[in-house]
Write a protein that holds these residues in place. Structure first.
Motif, PDB file in Angstrom:
ATOM      1  N   GLU A  60     -70.457 -34.611  -3.134  1.00  0.00           N
ATOM      2  CA  GLU A  60     -70.052 -33.650  -2.110  1.00  0.00           C
ATOM      3  C   GLU A  60     -68.565 -33.313  -2.230  1.00  0.00           C
ATOM      4  OE1 GLU A  60     -73.274 -34.544   1.401  1.00  0.00           O
ATOM      5  OE2 GLU A  60     -71.247 -35.334   1.660  1.00  0.00           O
ATOM      6  N   THR A  61     -68.231 -32.109  -1.767  1.00  0.00           N
ATOM      7  CA  THR A  61     -66.860 -31.621  -1.781  1.00  0.00           C
ATOM      8  C   THR A  61     -66.471 -31.207  -0.371  1.00  0.00           C
ATOM      9  OG1 THR A  61     -67.124 -30.812  -4.043  1.00  0.00           O
ATOM     10  CG2 THR A  61     -65.283 -29.919  -2.778  1.00  0.00           C
ATOM     11  N   LEU A  62     -65.315 -31.657   0.072  1.00  0.00           N
ATOM     12  CA  LEU A  62     -64.764 -31.293   1.373  1.00  0.00           C
ATOM     13  C   LEU A  62     -63.664 -30.263   1.145  1.00  0.00           C
ATOM     14  CD1 LEU A  62     -64.230 -31.749   4.448  1.00  0.00           C
ATOM     15  CD2 LEU A  62     -62.726 -33.627   3.772  1.00  0.00           C
ATOM     16  N   LEU A  63     -63.698 -29.176   1.894  1.00  0.00           N
ATOM     17  CA  LEU A  63     -62.675 -28.136   1.797  1.00  0.00           C
ATOM     18  C   LEU A  63     -62.054 -27.906   3.166  1.00  0.00           C
ATOM     19  CD1 LEU A  63     -61.224 -25.834   0.224  1.00  0.00           C
ATOM     20  CD2 LEU A  63     -63.087 -24.339   1.010  1.00  0.00           C
ATOM     21  N   LEU A  64     -60.729 -28.053   3.244  1.00  0.00           N
ATOM     22  CA  LEU A  64     -59.963 -27.743   4.451  1.00  0.00           C
ATOM     23  C   LEU A  64     -59.088 -26.540   4.138  1.00  0.00           C
ATOM     24  CD1 LEU A  64     -59.890 -31.122   4.002  1.00  0.00           C
ATOM     25  CD2 LEU A  64     -59.207 -30.896   6.365  1.00  0.00           C
ATOM     26  N   TYR A  65     -58.894 -25.666   5.127  1.00  0.00           N
ATOM     27  CA  TYR A  65     -58.133 -24.444   4.896  1.00  0.00           C
ATOM     28  C   TYR A  65     -57.511 -23.955   6.192  1.00  0.00           C
ATOM     29  CZ  TYR A  65     -62.365 -22.447   6.853  1.00  0.00           C
ATOM     30  OH  TYR A  65     -63.416 -22.163   7.684  1.00  0.00           O
ATOM     31  N   THR A  66     -56.437 -23.190   6.062  1.00  0.00           N
ATOM     32  CA  THR A  66     -55.799 -22.601   7.236  1.00  0.00           C
ATOM     33  C   THR A  66     -56.334 -21.185   7.460  1.00  0.00           C
ATOM     34  OG1 THR A  66     -53.951 -21.805   5.892  1.00  0.00           O
ATOM     35  CG2 THR A  66     -53.685 -23.956   6.985  1.00  0.00           C
ATOM     36  N   GLY A  67     -56.049 -20.645   8.631  1.00  0.00           N
ATOM     37  CA  GLY A  67     -56.549 -19.331   9.011  1.00  0.00           C
ATOM     38  C   GLY A  67     -56.097 -18.208   8.107  1.00  0.00           C
ATOM     39  N   GLY A  68     -54.982 -18.399   7.393  1.00  0.00           N
ATOM     40  CA  GLY A  68     -54.491 -17.361   6.505  1.00  0.00           C
ATOM     41  C   GLY A  68     -55.431 -17.048   5.359  1.00  0.00           C
ATOM     42  N   VAL A  69     -56.336 -17.975   5.046  1.00  0.00           N
ATOM     43  CA  VAL A  69     -57.301 -17.738   3.966  1.00  0.00           C
ATOM     44  C   VAL A  69     -58.303 -16.671   4.416  1.00  0.00           C
ATOM     45  CG1 VAL A  69     -59.079 -18.747   2.495  1.00  0.00           C
ATOM     46  CG2 VAL A  69     -57.032 -20.075   3.059  1.00  0.00           C
ATOM     47  N   SER A  98     -60.876 -27.252  -9.188  1.00  0.00           N
ATOM     48  CA  SER A  98     -61.509 -26.012  -9.652  1.00  0.00           C
ATOM     49  C   SER A  98     -61.961 -25.149  -8.476  1.00  0.00           C
ATOM     50  CB  SER A  98     -62.672 -26.303 -10.604  1.00  0.00           C
ATOM     51  OG  SER A  98     -63.706 -26.989  -9.945  1.00  0.00           O
ATOM     52  N   LEU A  99     -62.374 -25.762  -7.368  1.00  0.00           N
ATOM     53  CA  LEU A  99     -62.729 -24.998  -6.171  1.00  0.00           C
ATOM     54  C   LEU A  99     -61.486 -24.313  -5.614  1.00  0.00           C
ATOM     55  CD1 LEU A  99     -64.606 -24.067  -3.896  1.00  0.00           C
ATOM     56  CD2 LEU A  99     -64.225 -26.278  -2.787  1.00  0.00           C
ATOM     57  N   ILE A 100     -60.383 -25.045  -5.542  1.00  0.00           N
ATOM     58  CA  ILE A 100     -59.126 -24.474  -5.040  1.00  0.00           C
ATOM     59  C   ILE A 100     -58.692 -23.303  -5.929  1.00  0.00           C
ATOM     60  CG2 ILE A 100     -56.657 -24.926  -4.672  1.00  0.00           C
ATOM     61  CD1 ILE A 100     -58.291 -26.346  -2.581  1.00  0.00           C
ATOM     62  N   GLU A 101     -58.745 -23.493  -7.255  1.00  0.00           N
ATOM     63  CA  GLU A 101     -58.356 -22.423  -8.183  1.00  0.00           C
ATOM     64  C   GLU A 101     -59.234 -21.186  -7.991  1.00  0.00           C
ATOM     65  OE1 GLU A 101     -58.123 -23.760 -12.245  1.00  0.00           O
ATOM     66  OE2 GLU A 101     -56.899 -25.481 -11.667  1.00  0.00           O
ATOM     67  N   ALA A 102     -60.543 -21.392  -7.827  1.00  0.00           N
ATOM     68  CA  ALA A 102     -61.462 -20.267  -7.631  1.00  0.00           C
ATOM     69  C   ALA A 102     -61.147 -19.531  -6.322  1.00  0.00           C
ATOM     70  CB  ALA A 102     -62.909 -20.749  -7.636  1.00  0.00           C
ATOM     71  N   LEU A 103     -60.830 -20.277  -5.283  1.00  0.00           N
ATOM     72  CA  LEU A 103     -60.490 -19.655  -4.000  1.00  0.00           C
ATOM     73  C   LEU A 103     -59.186 -18.879  -4.079  1.00  0.00           C
ATOM     74  CD1 LEU A 103     -61.564 -22.309  -1.379  1.00  0.00           C
ATOM     75  CD2 LEU A 103     -62.073 -19.876  -1.297  1.00  0.00           C
ATOM     76  N   GLN A 116     -48.902 -10.752   1.905  1.00  0.00           N
ATOM     77  CA  GLN A 116     -49.401 -11.921   2.638  1.00  0.00           C
ATOM     78  C   GLN A 116     -48.648 -11.997   3.961  1.00  0.00           C
ATOM     79  OE1 GLN A 116     -49.297 -15.585   0.408  1.00  0.00           O
ATOM     80  NE2 GLN A 116     -49.311 -16.823   2.265  1.00  0.00           N
ATOM     81  N   PHE A 117     -49.372 -12.180   5.083  1.00  0.00           N
ATOM     82  CA  PHE A 117     -48.725 -12.216   6.394  1.00  0.00           C
ATOM     83  C   PHE A 117     -48.888 -13.558   7.105  1.00  0.00           C
ATOM     84  CE2 PHE A 117     -53.036 -10.963   7.313  1.00  0.00           C
ATOM     85  CZ  PHE A 117     -53.333 -11.640   8.478  1.00  0.00           C
ATOM     86  N   ASP A 118     -49.676 -14.445   6.540  1.00  0.00           N
ATOM     87  CA  ASP A 118     -49.934 -15.737   7.185  1.00  0.00           C
ATOM     88  C   ASP A 118     -49.970 -16.801   6.098  1.00  0.00           C
ATOM     89  OD1 ASP A 118     -50.527 -17.637   9.104  1.00  0.00           O
ATOM     90  OD2 ASP A 118     -52.504 -16.841   9.599  1.00  0.00           O
ATOM     91  N   ASP A 119     -49.778 -18.052   6.514  1.00  0.00           N
ATOM     92  CA  ASP A 119     -49.820 -19.117   5.505  1.00  0.00           C
ATOM     93  C   ASP A 119     -51.225 -19.257   4.929  1.00  0.00           C
ATOM     94  OD1 ASP A 119     -50.917 -22.135   6.733  1.00  0.00           O
ATOM     95  OD2 ASP A 119     -50.676 -20.456   8.103  1.00  0.00           O
ATOM     96  N   ILE A 120     -51.275 -19.614   3.667  1.00  0.00           N
ATOM     97  CA  ILE A 120     -52.544 -19.872   2.988  1.00  0.00           C
ATOM     98  C   ILE A 120     -52.434 -21.290   2.423  1.00  0.00           C
ATOM     99  CG2 ILE A 120     -54.009 -19.265   1.021  1.00  0.00           C
ATOM    100  CD1 ILE A 120     -53.262 -16.346   1.502  1.00  0.00           C
ATOM    101  N   THR A 121     -53.162 -22.186   3.052  1.00  0.00           N
ATOM    102  CA  THR A 121     -53.127 -23.589   2.645  1.00  0.00           C
ATOM    103  C   THR A 121     -54.552 -24.067   2.409  1.00  0.00           C
ATOM    104  OG1 THR A 121     -51.157 -23.925   4.012  1.00  0.00           O
ATOM    105  CG2 THR A 121     -52.334 -25.896   3.285  1.00  0.00           C
ATOM    106  N   LEU A 122     -54.762 -24.735   1.283  1.00  0.00           N
ATOM    107  CA  LEU A 122     -56.075 -25.267   0.920  1.00  0.00           C
ATOM    108  C   LEU A 122     -55.923 -26.730   0.524  1.00  0.00           C
ATOM    109  CD1 LEU A 122     -56.988 -22.292  -1.398  1.00  0.00           C
ATOM    110  CD2 LEU A 122     -58.155 -22.813   0.742  1.00  0.00           C
ATOM    111  N   LEU A 123     -56.900 -27.535   0.907  1.00  0.00           N
ATOM    112  CA  LEU A 123     -56.947 -28.939   0.518  1.00  0.00           C
ATOM    113  C   LEU A 123     -58.408 -29.287   0.287  1.00  0.00           C
ATOM    114  CD1 LEU A 123     -55.489 -31.713   0.220  1.00  0.00           C
ATOM    115  CD2 LEU A 123     -55.953 -32.062   2.654  1.00  0.00           C
ATOM    116  N   SER A 124     -58.692 -29.950  -0.819  1.00  0.00           N
ATOM    117  CA  SER A 124     -60.077 -30.261  -1.133  1.00  0.00           C
ATOM    118  C   SER A 124     -60.200 -31.655  -1.732  1.00  0.00           C
ATOM    119  CB  SER A 124     -60.639 -29.226  -2.096  1.00  0.00           C
ATOM    120  OG  SER A 124     -62.007 -29.442  -2.324  1.00  0.00           O
ATOM    121  N   PHE A 125     -61.304 -32.307  -1.445  1.00  0.00           N
ATOM    122  CA  PHE A 125     -61.649 -33.603  -2.022  1.00  0.00           C
ATOM    123  C   PHE A 125     -63.062 -33.502  -2.571  1.00  0.00           C
ATOM    124  CE2 PHE A 125     -58.888 -34.503   1.595  1.00  0.00           C
ATOM    125  CZ  PHE A 125     -57.918 -35.304   1.025  1.00  0.00           C
TER     126      PHE A 125
END
Length: 129
Positions: A60-69, A98-103, A116-125
């Motif tokens: 399984e893969t966990l993806l966390l992201y901010t609203g800017g995405v 690879s998920l982060i890169e694809a996103l 870009q008008f908002d932060d874009i933050t991604l974190l995945s495990f």
């Protein structure tokens, strides 16, 4: 104090006070979302928050992201959207990187010609099988 993530057994302890629900991918599809466990931290400063627990299973893969995405706009002011985000495949054999890169590629392509008008933050495990 509990460790937020215990990699050997996949135990995750969390509090989610965000409107963005982290995604759990399994077999290339969204298995579940981690819903909010309480209101935004700044809304009720005296509020006590309960720590929740879940298990990230092998593969399984966990993806966390901010609203800017999801809120990233293209030149026509169309949002990238939660729907597009949730349609990103997460290959069970792929790495979290690879998920982060694809996103990042998908969001960048969507925003071509826009600022870009908002932060874009991604974190995945990704928990290996």
């Amino acid at each position: 104090m509990l460790p937020p993530l215990n990699p050997p057994d996949g135990t995750l302890h969390y509090i989610n006070t965000s409107r963005e629900e982290p995604l759990i991918f399994a077999n290339g599809q969204i298995k579940s979302r981690i819903g909010p466990t309480g209101p935004a931290v700044s809304m009720l400063p005296e509020r006590q928050y309960e720590v929740h627990r879940m298990d990230l299973l092998p593969g399984e893969t966990l993806l966390l992201y901010t609203g800017g995405v999801a809120d990233a706009l293209n030149p026509s002011s169309e949002r990238f959207s939660e729907e597009r985000l949730s349609q990103m495949p997460a290959d069970a054999s792929a790495s979290a990187g690879s998920l982060i890169e694809a996103l990042i590629t998908a969001v960048d392509m969507h925003m071509t010609g826009s600022q870009q008008f908002d932060d874009i933050t991604l974190l995945s495990f990704h928990r290996k099988a």
